[in-house]
Design a protein around this motif. Structure first.
Motif, PDB file in Angstrom:
ATOM      1  N   LEU A  12      83.519  80.582   0.137  1.00 41.92           N
ATOM      2  CA  LEU A  12      82.880  80.929   1.407  1.00 41.92           C
ATOM      3  C   LEU A  12      81.981  79.790   1.889  1.00 41.92           C
ATOM      4  CD1 LEU A  12      81.969  84.665   0.671  1.00 41.92           C
ATOM      5  CD2 LEU A  12      83.772  83.802   2.181  1.00 41.92           C
ATOM      6  N   GLY A  13      81.304  79.117   0.954  1.00 40.10           N
ATOM      7  CA  GLY A  13      80.500  77.957   1.335  1.00 40.10           C
ATOM      8  C   GLY A  13      81.357  76.850   1.911  1.00 40.10           C
ATOM      9  N   ALA A  14      82.521  76.612   1.279  1.00 41.93           N
ATOM     10  CA  ALA A  14      83.455  75.615   1.801  1.00 41.93           C
ATOM     11  C   ALA A  14      83.921  75.990   3.192  1.00 41.93           C
ATOM     12  CB  ALA A  14      84.654  75.486   0.859  1.00 41.93           C
ATOM     13  N   GLY A  19      84.386  75.022   8.724  1.00 41.11           N
ATOM     14  CA  GLY A  19      84.485  75.688  10.022  1.00 41.11           C
ATOM     15  C   GLY A  19      83.511  75.124  11.033  1.00 41.11           C
ATOM     16  N   ALA A  20      82.295  74.838  10.589  1.00 43.90           N
ATOM     17  CA  ALA A  20      81.291  74.294  11.499  1.00 43.90           C
ATOM     18  C   ALA A  20      81.650  72.882  11.940  1.00 43.90           C
ATOM     19  CB  ALA A  20      79.919  74.295  10.818  1.00 43.90           C
ATOM     20  N   ALA A  25      83.424  67.989  15.577  1.00 41.95           N
ATOM     21  CA  ALA A  25      84.396  66.898  15.622  1.00 41.95           C
ATOM     22  C   ALA A  25      85.060  66.834  16.991  1.00 41.95           C
ATOM     23  CB  ALA A  25      85.453  67.094  14.538  1.00 41.95           C
ATOM     24  N   LYS A  26      85.272  67.985  17.608  1.00 38.35           N
ATOM     25  CA  LYS A  26      85.862  68.042  18.941  1.00 38.35           C
ATOM     26  C   LYS A  26      84.972  67.320  19.950  1.00 38.35           C
ATOM     27  CE  LYS A  26      88.116  69.637  22.623  1.00 38.35           C
ATOM     28  NZ  LYS A  26      89.470  69.172  23.004  1.00 38.35           N
ATOM     29  N   GLN A  27      83.655  67.445  19.793  1.00 43.69           N
ATOM     30  CA  GLN A  27      82.733  66.793  20.726  1.00 43.69           C
ATOM     31  C   GLN A  27      82.807  65.271  20.622  1.00 43.69           C
ATOM     32  OE1 GLN A  27      81.028  68.698  23.012  1.00 43.69           O
ATOM     33  NE2 GLN A  27      82.309  70.267  22.038  1.00 43.69           N
ATOM     34  N   LEU A  28      83.174  64.762  19.464  1.00 43.00           N
ATOM     35  CA  LEU A  28      83.261  63.312  19.290  1.00 43.00           C
ATOM     36  C   LEU A  28      84.412  62.710  20.083  1.00 43.00           C
ATOM     37  CD1 LEU A  28      82.627  62.939  15.440  1.00 43.00           C
ATOM     38  CD2 LEU A  28      80.973  62.787  17.311  1.00 43.00           C
ATOM     39  N   LEU A  29      85.444  63.523  20.347  1.00 41.65           N
ATOM     40  CA  LEU A  29      86.611  63.004  21.058  1.00 41.65           C
ATOM     41  C   LEU A  29      86.306  62.711  22.512  1.00 41.65           C
ATOM     42  CD1 LEU A  29      89.403  65.249  19.529  1.00 41.65           C
ATOM     43  CD2 LEU A  29      89.238  62.763  19.343  1.00 41.65           C
ATOM     44  N   VAL A 256      83.802  80.729  11.923  1.00 43.30           N
ATOM     45  CA  VAL A 256      82.551  79.968  12.029  1.00 43.30           C
ATOM     46  C   VAL A 256      82.683  78.927  13.141  1.00 43.30           C
ATOM     47  CG1 VAL A 256      80.972  78.402  10.841  1.00 43.30           C
ATOM     48  CG2 VAL A 256      82.025  80.296   9.585  1.00 43.30           C
ATOM     49  N   GLY A 257      83.804  78.182  13.120  1.00 43.81           N
ATOM     50  CA  GLY A 257      84.023  77.172  14.146  1.00 43.81           C
ATOM     51  C   GLY A 257      84.112  77.757  15.540  1.00 43.81           C
TER      52      GLY A 257
END
Length: 353
Positions: A12-14, A19-20, A25-29, A256-257
């Protein structure tokens, strides 16, 4: 069952960390990026993972120490690096550049399905009807998300690339299970270093240039948490839960994402998105509430991993031991027959009649 619940915490931690990382990462594109940027970012994400974990391992071991991985396990690790460290993140970045982050986050639930299918059909891991039903609901949710609508999907290449990423990581998960008893920091760190160098080099070969410092540091940081620490926890979970069950717990990651993409970045969501959310939520709930117990036989087994002296580790020590647990050494499991609740961990890889 309390031990099994504790074993699920790393999975669950993974899931939370990975997920976060997706919406960030999408914002970096950004918009109007060059074709080489997804390649470069895929490399930087894993470089952040590899460099960060290598530093932690150096501090932990007070210097560089051998990996301890047996010679026959290296092909499994190299295969995991190729599929999960090179192909997976590359296809993810291509997919993210053609879909919204919330939709991509939920679509990535297919990874757990493909992981389980490979575990059952190819690697002969045990399953039951409850898990199969949960996977079917997740597949149905993925199909709803992939259905062309013009709202959440910009082009057909997005879902196709995301499905490819899920398949690559599914293969990676099953191969990593073969070496999951070894040092999790080394497994995750080596994958990050190799995959990061390959994808970063590919990005430069396609014409990318070094990004500005804010983007570079952000990519490395996201990669360290979302790919590095997440993978360490995932490997720890593989030891205790097996591949399919770890994938089932990990399938909470897309929620989460999606929640972050909607709450933090204000992304638009369609009716199909919420239908898929409902279907996948029920599927994940079926996984998380599974209980597997039956009489089973442990065949004689010799291996090495960190362990406590529990019901499966009742052995003597040939060398002096200070009594500290967990501890690591070569040890022999004698044949044992008993009944208790369990998952297909490193000690429960038996067949089911």
């Amino acid at each position: 069952m309390s031990g099994l619940h504790r074993a699920a915490l790393p999975a669950l931690g993974a899931a939370i960390l990975f997920g976060a990382s997706t919406p960030f990462a999408k914002q970096l594109l950004g918009e109007g990026q060059s074709p080489s940027l997804p390649f470069l970012l895929a490399g930087l994400l894993y470089l952040g993972s590899g460099l960060g974990l290598a530093l932690i391992r150096l501090i932990r071991d007070r210097g560089w120490k051998p990996s301890g991985i047996a010679r026959q396990e290296w092909p499994w690790l190299l295969g995991a690096i190729t599929f999960g460290g090179v192909l997976g993140p590359l296809l993810l970045m291509v997919g993210l550049s053609h879909t919204t982050a919330s939709t991509a986050s939920l679509f990535l639930n297919l990874e757990s399905v493909l992981t389980a299918v490979l575990a059952w059909l190819v690697f002969r891991e045990s399953t039951d009807r409850r898990i199969v039903l949960g996977m079917a609901l997740i597949v149905l949710g993925g199909a709803v998300l992939a259905w062309p609508s013009g709202e959440a999907v910009v082009s057909g290449i997005g879902p196709l690339a995301l499905a490819g990423a899920c398949l690559a990581w599914a293969i990676d998960n099953n191969l990593t299970r073969k070496v999951s008893a070894s040092d999790a920091l080394f497994i995750a760190g080596s994958k990050g270093m190799v995959a990061g160098c390959v994808n970063t080099g590919l990005g430069f070969a396609l014409g990318a240039s070094w990004p500005a410092l804010p983007l570079l540091s952000s990519a490395l940081l996201i990669g360290f948490f979302g790919y590095g620490l997440s993978l360490v926890l995932f490997v720890l979970a593989l030891r205790e839960l097996g591949t399919a069950r770890t994938g089932a717990y990990f399938s909470t990651a897309p929620f989460v994402g999606a929640a972050i993409a909607i709450a933090v970045f204000g992304e638009y969501t369609s009716t199909a998105f919420w239908i898929a959310t409902g279907l996948m939520s029920v599927g994940v709930w079926l996984h998380l509430t599974e209980r597997h117990a039956h009489e089973h036989t442990h065949e004689e087994l010799s291996h090495r991993h960190a362990h406590h002296h529990d019901e499966h580790h009742q052995h003597l020590h040939d060398v002096e031991w200070d009594g500290v647990e967990p501890h690591t050494h070569d040890h022999l499991h004698t044949k044992l027959k008993h009944k208790h609740a369990h998952f297909p961990d490193v000690h429960h890889r038996h067949s089911h009649s």
